[in-house]
Design a protein around this motif. Sequence first.
Motif, PDB file in Angstrom:
ATOM      1  N   GLY A  81       0.811  -1.201   0.000  1.00 49.18           N
ATOM      2  CA  GLY A  81       0.000   0.000   0.000  1.00 49.18           C
ATOM      3  C   GLY A  81       0.853   1.263   0.000  1.00 49.18           C
ATOM      4  N   ARG A  82       0.214   2.366  -0.369  1.00 46.35           N
ATOM      5  CA  ARG A  82       0.932   3.653  -0.320  1.00 46.35           C
ATOM      6  C   ARG A  82       1.234   4.027   1.119  1.00 46.35           C
ATOM      7  N   ASN A  83       0.403   3.567   2.041  1.00 48.38           N
ATOM      8  CA  ASN A  83       0.598   3.857   3.461  1.00 48.38           C
ATOM      9  C   ASN A  83       0.763   2.545   4.227  1.00 48.38           C
ATOM     10  N   ILE A  84       1.852   2.474   5.002  1.00 45.30           N
ATOM     11  CA  ILE A  84       2.136   1.247   5.748  1.00 45.30           C
ATOM     12  C   ILE A  84       1.794   1.461   7.219  1.00 45.30           C
ATOM     13  N   ILE A  85       0.820   0.704   7.689  1.00 52.14           N
ATOM     14  CA  ILE A  85       0.430   0.766   9.104  1.00 52.14           C
ATOM     15  C   ILE A  85       1.191  -0.325   9.843  1.00 52.14           C
ATOM     16  N   ARG A  86       1.851   0.051  10.933  1.00 53.45           N
ATOM     17  CA  ARG A  86       2.533  -0.949  11.762  1.00 53.45           C
ATOM     18  C   ARG A  86       2.021  -0.817  13.188  1.00 53.45           C
ATOM     19  N   VAL A  87       1.325  -1.823  13.645  1.00 50.36           N
ATOM     20  CA  VAL A  87       0.810  -1.814  15.011  1.00 50.36           C
ATOM     21  C   VAL A  87       1.773  -2.588  15.897  1.00 50.36           C
ATOM     22  N   CYS A  88       2.124  -1.988  17.030  1.00 51.35           N
ATOM     23  CA  CYS A  88       3.075  -2.620  17.951  1.00 51.35           C
ATOM     24  C   CYS A  88       2.390  -3.729  18.738  1.00 51.35           C
ATOM     25  N   GLU A 118      -7.592  -3.317  -1.342  1.00 54.94           N
ATOM     26  CA  GLU A 118      -7.707  -3.441  -2.802  1.00 54.94           C
ATOM     27  C   GLU A 118      -7.333  -2.168  -3.542  1.00 54.94           C
ATOM     28  N   ASP A 119      -7.615  -1.017  -2.918  1.00 51.60           N
ATOM     29  CA  ASP A 119      -7.263   0.243  -3.574  1.00 51.60           C
ATOM     30  C   ASP A 119      -5.790   0.608  -3.381  1.00 51.60           C
ATOM     31  N   LEU A 120      -5.050  -0.285  -2.752  1.00 51.35           N
ATOM     32  CA  LEU A 120      -3.610  -0.110  -2.505  1.00 51.35           C
ATOM     33  C   LEU A 120      -3.311   1.108  -1.632  1.00 51.35           C
ATOM     34  N   ASN A 121      -4.280   1.510  -0.821  1.00 53.18           N
ATOM     35  CA  ASN A 121      -4.017   2.668   0.043  1.00 53.18           C
ATOM     36  C   ASN A 121      -3.279   2.268   1.317  1.00 53.18           C
ATOM     37  N   PHE A 122      -3.615   1.094   1.878  1.00 50.44           N
ATOM     38  CA  PHE A 122      -2.991   0.672   3.134  1.00 50.44           C
ATOM     39  C   PHE A 122      -2.450  -0.755   3.063  1.00 50.44           C
ATOM     40  N   THR A 140       2.412   3.031  14.000  1.00 51.65           N
ATOM     41  CA  THR A 140       2.951   4.038  13.101  1.00 51.65           C
ATOM     42  C   THR A 140       2.223   3.906  11.764  1.00 51.65           C
ATOM     43  N   ILE A 141       2.073   5.050  11.105  1.00 53.11           N
ATOM     44  CA  ILE A 141       1.649   5.031   9.706  1.00 53.11           C
ATOM     45  C   ILE A 141       2.739   5.774   8.954  1.00 53.11           C
ATOM     46  N   ASN A 142       3.432   5.043   8.123  1.00 53.22           N
ATOM     47  CA  ASN A 142       4.630   5.572   7.458  1.00 53.22           C
ATOM     48  C   ASN A 142       5.598   6.058   8.543  1.00 53.22           C
ATOM     49  N   LYS A 153     -10.676   6.211  18.134  1.00 56.06           N
ATOM     50  CA  LYS A 153      -9.857   7.240  17.464  1.00 56.06           C
ATOM     51  C   LYS A 153      -9.430   6.800  16.058  1.00 56.06           C
ATOM     52  N   LEU A 154      -9.595   5.533  15.783  1.00 59.47           N
ATOM     53  CA  LEU A 154      -8.923   4.978  14.595  1.00 59.47           C
ATOM     54  C   LEU A 154      -9.498   5.486  13.266  1.00 59.47           C
ATOM     55  N   LYS A 155     -10.804   5.538  13.170  1.00 55.91           N
ATOM     56  CA  LYS A 155     -11.386   5.996  11.888  1.00 55.91           C
ATOM     57  C   LYS A 155     -10.889   7.384  11.541  1.00 55.91           C
ATOM     58  N   GLY A 156     -10.862   8.261  12.535  1.00 56.52           N
ATOM     59  CA  GLY A 156     -10.401   9.632  12.331  1.00 56.52           C
ATOM     60  C   GLY A 156      -8.961   9.670  11.853  1.00 56.52           C
ATOM     61  N   ILE A 157      -8.120   8.821  12.419  1.00 54.82           N
ATOM     62  CA  ILE A 157      -6.703   8.788  12.004  1.00 54.82           C
ATOM     63  C   ILE A 157      -6.592   8.268  10.578  1.00 54.82           C
ATOM     64  N   LEU A 158      -7.289   7.185  10.299  1.00 52.53           N
ATOM     65  CA  LEU A 158      -7.162   6.565   8.962  1.00 52.53           C
ATOM     66  C   LEU A 158      -7.709   7.473   7.869  1.00 52.53           C
ATOM     67  N   LYS A 159      -8.686   8.284   8.202  1.00 49.19           N
ATOM     68  CA  LYS A 159      -9.273   9.201   7.208  1.00 49.19           C
ATOM     69  C   LYS A 159      -8.269  10.187   6.661  1.00 49.19           C
ATOM     70  N   LYS A 160      -7.211  10.458   7.427  1.00 48.40           N
ATOM     71  CA  LYS A 160      -6.216  11.435   6.994  1.00 48.40           C
ATOM     72  C   LYS A 160      -5.381  10.921   5.820  1.00 48.40           C
ATOM     73  N   TYR A 161      -5.495   9.617   5.518  1.00 45.53           N
ATOM     74  CA  TYR A 161      -4.612   9.034   4.501  1.00 45.53           C
ATOM     75  C   TYR A 161      -5.392   8.625   3.256  1.00 45.53           C
TER      76      TYR A 161
END
Length: 161
Positions: A81-88, A118-122, A140-142, A153-161
Amino acid sequence: MSGVTATGTEKDFAYDKVETLLQEFTGKKGVTVPVLQKIQEEFGYLPRPAMEYVAKRLRIPISKIFGVATFYAQFHLHPRGRNIIRVCRGTACHVRGVSKVAEKIQEILGIGVGETTEDLNFTYEEVACIGACGLAPVMTINDKTYGKLASNKLKGILKKY
Ligand code: FES
């Protein structure tokens, strides 16, 4: 294309790009890793047709190419994806409830660990302690770190990308 023929659905693959990348390695030995690095730089991952082409051109068994590609964590066999989410998933984050956060992100995006939307966003990944335990639970995201996460809080954070 130096005698290597594309087949089936792979006929549109950009073999010419792979061929160009291979030029600097012609006649050299022990080039599997640098060749795969170049291909990943070009495509963002290692497309199967590219690995098959390299195997034929360099006369290396495809099993060896796959062996190298799967051995090193730096190589990716699927598009990223264009944005890589890494959860600790470290201990501090675990204690502070990161499991719920992880589940919620996967639910929102509809993908599992190591998968890409599928949209290669994440692309969603899980990692060991990322050294920000005071902010647990953390992801982290990127290059950006998000701490003290909560499911709401997650939807709000993900919406930024
Ligand atoms: S355990 Fe998550 S940042 Fe250290």
